[in-house]
Motif scaffolding. Sequence first.
Motif, PDB file in Angstrom:
ATOM      1  N   ASP A  90      48.770  17.438 153.480  1.00  0.00           N
ATOM      2  CA  ASP A  90      48.525  16.130 153.374  1.00  0.00           C
ATOM      3  C   ASP A  90      49.653  15.257 154.088  1.00  0.00           C
ATOM      4  O   ASP A  90      49.282  14.017 154.177  1.00  0.00           O
ATOM      5  N   ARG A  91      50.810  15.694 153.891  1.00  0.00           N
ATOM      6  CA  ARG A  91      52.026  15.174 154.481  1.00  0.00           C
ATOM      7  C   ARG A  91      52.717  16.130 154.943  1.00  0.00           C
ATOM      8  O   ARG A  91      53.036  17.331 154.681  1.00  0.00           O
ATOM      9  N   TYR A  92      53.546  15.724 156.269  1.00  0.00           N
ATOM     10  CA  TYR A  92      54.214  16.948 157.058  1.00  0.00           C
ATOM     11  C   TYR A  92      55.760  16.239 157.105  1.00  0.00           C
ATOM     12  O   TYR A  92      56.029  15.030 157.579  1.00  0.00           O
ATOM     13  N   PHE A  93      56.747  17.156 156.773  1.00  0.00           N
ATOM     14  CA  PHE A  93      58.111  16.743 156.914  1.00  0.00           C
ATOM     15  C   PHE A  93      58.855  17.739 157.674  1.00  0.00           C
ATOM     16  O   PHE A  93      58.762  18.738 157.571  1.00  0.00           O
ATOM     17  N   TRP A  94      60.184  16.977 158.115  1.00  0.00           N
ATOM     18  CA  TRP A  94      61.058  17.968 158.563  1.00  0.00           C
ATOM     19  C   TRP A  94      62.401  17.777 157.531  1.00  0.00           C
ATOM     20  O   TRP A  94      62.501  16.746 157.156  1.00  0.00           O
ATOM     21  N   ALA A  95      62.973  18.956 157.355  1.00  0.00           N
ATOM     22  CA  ALA A  95      64.081  19.011 156.410  1.00  0.00           C
ATOM     23  C   ALA A  95      65.387  19.395 157.496  1.00  0.00           C
ATOM     24  O   ALA A  95      65.008  20.504 158.208  1.00  0.00           O
ATOM     25  N   VAL A  96      66.439  18.490 157.492  1.00  0.00           N
ATOM     26  CA  VAL A  96      67.480  18.635 158.339  1.00  0.00           C
ATOM     27  C   VAL A  96      68.637  18.375 157.445  1.00  0.00           C
ATOM     28  O   VAL A  96      68.598  17.758 156.460  1.00  0.00           O
ATOM     29  N   ASP A  97      69.704  18.778 157.934  1.00  0.00           N
ATOM     30  CA  ASP A  97      71.100  18.545 157.127  1.00  0.00           C
ATOM     31  C   ASP A  97      71.499  17.197 157.683  1.00  0.00           C
ATOM     32  O   ASP A  97      71.240  16.598 158.684  1.00  0.00           O
ATOM     33  N   THR A  98      72.695  16.773 157.137  1.00  0.00           N
ATOM     34  CA  THR A  98      73.442  15.333 157.566  1.00  0.00           C
ATOM     35  C   THR A  98      73.879  15.426 158.888  1.00  0.00           C
ATOM     36  O   THR A  98      73.835  14.553 159.383  1.00  0.00           O
ATOM     37  N   ASP A  99      74.032  16.506 159.492  1.00  0.00           N
ATOM     38  CA  ASP A  99      74.498  16.314 161.067  1.00  0.00           C
ATOM     39  C   ASP A  99      73.573  16.310 161.913  1.00  0.00           C
ATOM     40  O   ASP A  99      73.763  16.300 163.154  1.00  0.00           O
ATOM     41  N   PHE A 100      72.350  16.601 161.492  1.00  0.00           N
ATOM     42  CA  PHE A 100      71.177  16.517 162.507  1.00  0.00           C
ATOM     43  C   PHE A 100      70.808  15.210 163.012  1.00  0.00           C
ATOM     44  O   PHE A 100      70.913  14.251 162.408  1.00  0.00           O
ATOM     45  N   PRO A 101      70.745  15.181 164.447  1.00  0.00           N
ATOM     46  CA  PRO A 101      70.135  13.918 164.994  1.00  0.00           C
ATOM     47  C   PRO A 101      68.724  13.447 164.695  1.00  0.00           C
ATOM     48  O   PRO A 101      67.922  13.875 165.488  1.00  0.00           O
ATOM     49  N   ALA A 119      68.084  17.983 147.962  1.00  0.00           N
ATOM     50  CA  ALA A 119      67.364  17.458 149.284  1.00  0.00           C
ATOM     51  C   ALA A 119      66.919  16.102 148.682  1.00  0.00           C
ATOM     52  O   ALA A 119      66.990  15.593 147.325  1.00  0.00           O
ATOM     53  N   GLU A 120      66.843  15.266 149.678  1.00  0.00           N
ATOM     54  CA  GLU A 120      66.255  13.749 149.453  1.00  0.00           C
ATOM     55  C   GLU A 120      65.319  13.327 150.391  1.00  0.00           C
ATOM     56  O   GLU A 120      65.454  13.661 151.691  1.00  0.00           O
ATOM     57  N   VAL A 121      64.172  12.808 150.156  1.00  0.00           N
ATOM     58  CA  VAL A 121      63.357  12.510 150.858  1.00  0.00           C
ATOM     59  C   VAL A 121      63.886  10.861 151.582  1.00  0.00           C
ATOM     60  O   VAL A 121      63.933  10.034 150.656  1.00  0.00           O
ATOM     61  N   VAL A 122      63.950  10.773 152.840  1.00  0.00           N
ATOM     62  CA  VAL A 122      64.594   9.502 153.357  1.00  0.00           C
ATOM     63  C   VAL A 122      63.613   8.749 154.180  1.00  0.00           C
ATOM     64  O   VAL A 122      63.681   7.748 154.442  1.00  0.00           O
ATOM     65  N   ARG A 123      62.501   9.509 154.508  1.00  0.00           N
ATOM     66  CA  ARG A 123      61.383   8.863 155.237  1.00  0.00           C
ATOM     67  C   ARG A 123      60.042   9.580 154.781  1.00  0.00           C
ATOM     68  O   ARG A 123      60.000  10.767 155.166  1.00  0.00           O
ATOM     69  N   MET A 124      59.269   8.763 154.110  1.00  0.00           N
ATOM     70  CA  MET A 124      57.854   9.438 153.494  1.00  0.00           C
ATOM     71  C   MET A 124      57.115   9.564 154.522  1.00  0.00           C
ATOM     72  O   MET A 124      56.900   8.815 155.506  1.00  0.00           O
ATOM     73  N   ALA A 125      56.607  10.777 154.760  1.00  0.00           N
ATOM     74  CA  ALA A 125      55.469  11.005 155.818  1.00  0.00           C
ATOM     75  C   ALA A 125      54.094  10.425 155.831  1.00  0.00           C
ATOM     76  O   ALA A 125      53.907  10.210 154.243  1.00  0.00           O
ATOM     77  N   PRO A 126      53.372  10.056 156.398  1.00  0.00           N
ATOM     78  CA  PRO A 126      52.259   9.384 156.271  1.00  0.00           C
ATOM     79  C   PRO A 126      51.084  10.301 155.618  1.00  0.00           C
ATOM     80  O   PRO A 126      51.466  11.418 155.788  1.00  0.00           O
ATOM     81  N   GLU A 127      50.335   9.828 154.839  1.00  0.00           N
ATOM     82  CA  GLU A 127      49.497  10.735 154.059  1.00  0.00           C
ATOM     83  C   GLU A 127      48.033  10.736 154.872  1.00  0.00           C
ATOM     84  O   GLU A 127      47.460   9.984 155.325  1.00  0.00           O
TER      85      GLU A 127
END
Length: 172
Positions: A90-101, A119-127
Amino acid sequence: MTSPVQTNKTLSNDARPLRLQPGQRLARGVSRHLRALGFAALEEFVPVRGLRVDVLGLGPKGELWVIECKSSRADFQSDTKWQGYLDWCDRYFWAVDTDFPVDLLPESTGIIIADDYDAEVVRMAPEVKLAPARRKMLIQKFAMDAARRLHSLRDPRPGRDGLFFSDPTKDG
Protein backbone atom coordinates in the motif's frame (compact mmCIF):
# COMPACT_ATOMS: atom_id res chain seq x y z
CA MET A 1 32.18 -14.19 31.52
CA THR A 2 31.11 -12.24 28.45
CA SER A 3 28.12 -9.94 28.36
CA PRO A 4 24.98 -11.43 26.77
CA VAL A 5 24.47 -8.13 24.91
CA GLN A 6 26.80 -7.75 21.95
CA THR A 7 26.87 -4.58 19.92
CA ASN A 8 26.04 -5.04 16.24
CA LYS A 9 25.75 -8.81 16.55
CA THR A 10 22.89 -11.23 16.43
CA LEU A 11 22.69 -14.92 17.21
CA SER A 12 21.86 -17.58 14.68
CA ASN A 13 19.96 -20.76 15.59
CA ASP A 14 23.25 -22.41 16.57
CA ALA A 15 24.20 -19.46 18.86
CA ARG A 16 27.23 -18.30 16.85
CA PRO A 17 27.42 -14.49 16.70
CA LEU A 18 26.89 -13.00 13.25
CA ARG A 19 27.86 -9.51 12.13
CA LEU A 20 25.00 -7.48 10.72
CA GLN A 21 25.58 -5.83 7.36
CA PRO A 22 24.75 -2.09 7.02
CA GLY A 23 21.39 -2.77 5.36
CA GLN A 24 20.49 -5.31 8.05
CA ARG A 25 21.24 -2.74 10.74
CA LEU A 26 18.90 -0.28 9.02
CA ALA A 27 16.24 -3.01 8.77
CA ARG A 28 16.52 -3.66 12.51
CA GLY A 29 15.97 0.03 13.31
CA VAL A 30 13.05 0.17 10.86
CA SER A 31 11.49 -2.96 12.35
CA ARG A 32 11.73 -1.48 15.84
CA HIS A 33 10.05 1.72 14.67
CA LEU A 34 7.29 -0.19 12.90
CA ARG A 35 6.62 -2.12 16.09
CA ALA A 36 6.27 1.18 17.97
CA LEU A 37 3.65 2.19 15.36
CA GLY A 38 1.68 -1.02 16.00
CA PHE A 39 3.00 -2.91 12.97
CA ALA A 40 4.48 -6.39 12.76
CA ALA A 41 7.56 -6.59 10.55
CA LEU A 42 9.30 -9.35 8.63
CA GLU A 43 12.73 -8.87 7.13
CA GLU A 44 13.72 -10.39 3.78
CA PHE A 45 10.14 -11.21 2.83
CA VAL A 46 9.53 -12.87 -0.55
CA PRO A 47 6.10 -11.88 -1.90
CA VAL A 48 6.62 -13.92 -5.08
CA ARG A 49 9.51 -15.83 -6.60
CA GLY A 50 12.18 -13.42 -7.83
CA LEU A 51 11.36 -10.57 -5.43
CA ARG A 52 12.66 -10.11 -1.90
CA VAL A 53 11.86 -6.98 0.07
CA ASP A 54 14.08 -5.88 2.94
CA VAL A 55 11.18 -5.25 5.34
CA LEU A 56 7.45 -5.85 5.01
CA GLY A 57 5.33 -4.14 7.64
CA LEU A 58 1.81 -5.35 8.43
CA GLY A 59 -0.21 -2.61 10.12
CA PRO A 60 -3.03 -2.87 12.66
CA LYS A 61 -5.64 -2.24 9.96
CA GLY A 62 -4.11 -4.69 7.49
CA GLU A 63 -2.04 -2.12 5.62
CA LEU A 64 1.16 -3.37 4.00
CA TRP A 65 4.30 -1.27 3.75
CA VAL A 66 7.43 -2.27 1.83
CA ILE A 67 10.66 -0.72 3.06
CA GLU A 68 13.89 -1.08 1.08
CA CYS A 69 17.04 -0.34 3.09
CA LYS A 70 19.87 1.39 1.25
CA SER A 71 23.21 1.84 2.92
CA SER A 72 24.93 3.89 0.20
CA ARG A 73 24.48 5.74 -3.06
CA ALA A 74 25.96 2.77 -4.95
CA ASP A 75 23.53 0.40 -3.22
CA PHE A 76 20.60 2.56 -4.33
CA GLN A 77 21.84 3.06 -7.88
CA SER A 78 22.39 -0.67 -8.39
CA ASP A 79 18.79 -1.51 -7.37
CA THR A 80 16.96 -2.28 -10.59
CA LYS A 81 14.01 -4.19 -9.08
CA TRP A 82 12.44 -1.67 -6.73
CA GLN A 83 9.61 -0.62 -9.05
CA GLY A 84 8.47 -4.24 -9.13
CA TYR A 85 7.75 -3.99 -5.39
CA LEU A 86 5.15 -1.25 -5.86
CA ASP A 87 2.50 -3.83 -6.82
CA TRP A 88 2.99 -5.63 -3.49
CA CYS A 89 2.27 -2.88 -0.95
CA ASP A 90 0.00 0.00 0.00
CA ARG A 91 2.98 2.28 0.67
CA TYR A 92 6.62 2.07 -0.46
CA PHE A 93 9.53 3.55 1.51
CA TRP A 94 13.28 3.84 1.33
CA ALA A 95 15.16 3.52 4.62
CA VAL A 96 18.51 5.30 4.66
CA ASP A 97 20.90 6.69 7.26
CA THR A 98 21.48 10.36 8.03
CA ASP A 99 24.45 10.59 5.62
CA PHE A 100 22.50 9.34 2.59
CA PRO A 101 21.80 11.96 -0.15
CA VAL A 102 17.98 11.78 0.03
CA ASP A 103 17.59 14.01 -3.04
CA LEU A 104 18.43 10.87 -5.08
CA LEU A 105 15.24 9.12 -3.89
CA PRO A 106 12.13 9.35 -6.09
CA GLU A 107 9.56 11.94 -4.96
CA SER A 108 6.76 9.38 -5.33
CA THR A 109 8.12 7.24 -2.48
CA GLY A 110 8.40 7.60 1.27
CA ILE A 111 11.60 8.15 3.22
CA ILE A 112 12.57 6.69 6.57
CA ILE A 113 15.76 7.81 8.29
CA ALA A 114 17.11 4.89 10.31
CA ASP A 115 20.04 3.57 12.28
CA ASP A 116 20.73 0.32 14.14
CA TYR A 117 18.24 1.06 16.88
CA ASP A 118 15.34 3.17 15.62
CA ALA A 119 13.92 5.09 12.70
CA GLU A 120 11.64 7.97 11.78
CA VAL A 121 9.33 8.49 8.83
CA VAL A 122 10.39 11.84 7.36
CA ARG A 123 8.28 11.64 4.20
CA MET A 124 5.09 9.60 4.17
CA ALA A 125 4.69 7.48 1.06
CA PRO A 126 1.55 7.96 -1.00
CA GLU A 127 -1.06 5.27 -0.47
CA VAL A 128 -2.07 3.03 -3.36
CA LYS A 129 -4.39 0.36 -1.97
CA LEU A 130 -3.78 -3.25 -2.90
CA ALA A 131 -6.54 -5.32 -4.46
CA PRO A 132 -8.37 -7.37 -1.76
CA ALA A 133 -7.30 -10.75 -3.21
CA ARG A 134 -3.63 -9.74 -3.29
CA ARG A 135 -3.84 -8.32 0.25
CA LYS A 136 -5.36 -11.58 1.52
CA MET A 137 -2.62 -13.63 -0.16
CA LEU A 138 0.15 -11.43 1.24
CA ILE A 139 -1.25 -11.43 4.79
CA GLN A 140 -1.58 -15.23 4.71
CA LYS A 141 1.99 -15.56 3.40
CA PHE A 142 3.20 -13.11 6.05
CA ALA A 143 1.54 -15.22 8.78
CA MET A 144 2.93 -18.50 7.43
CA ASP A 145 6.46 -17.10 7.06
CA ALA A 146 6.36 -15.60 10.56
CA ALA A 147 5.12 -18.88 12.07
CA ARG A 148 7.82 -20.89 10.27
CA ARG A 149 10.54 -18.51 11.42
CA LEU A 150 9.29 -18.68 15.00
CA HIS A 151 9.16 -22.47 14.84
CA SER A 152 12.70 -22.67 13.45
CA LEU A 153 13.96 -20.82 16.54
CA ARG A 154 12.51 -23.54 18.76
CA ASP A 155 13.29 -26.45 16.44
CA PRO A 156 15.97 -25.61 13.86
CA ARG A 157 15.92 -29.12 12.34
CA PRO A 158 12.48 -30.72 12.37
CA GLY A 159 12.45 -34.42 11.56
CA ARG A 160 15.41 -36.43 10.39
CA ASP A 161 17.43 -35.11 7.44
CA GLY A 162 14.86 -32.36 6.93
CA LEU A 163 12.02 -34.87 6.52
CA PHE A 164 9.02 -34.56 8.77
CA PHE A 165 8.02 -38.21 8.52
CA SER A 166 9.70 -41.38 7.40
CA ASP A 167 8.43 -42.97 4.23
CA PRO A 168 6.58 -46.17 5.28
CA THR A 169 6.94 -47.58 1.77
CA LYS A 170 10.74 -47.80 2.06
CA ASP A 171 12.61 -50.50 3.89
CA GLY A 172 14.79 -49.54 6.80
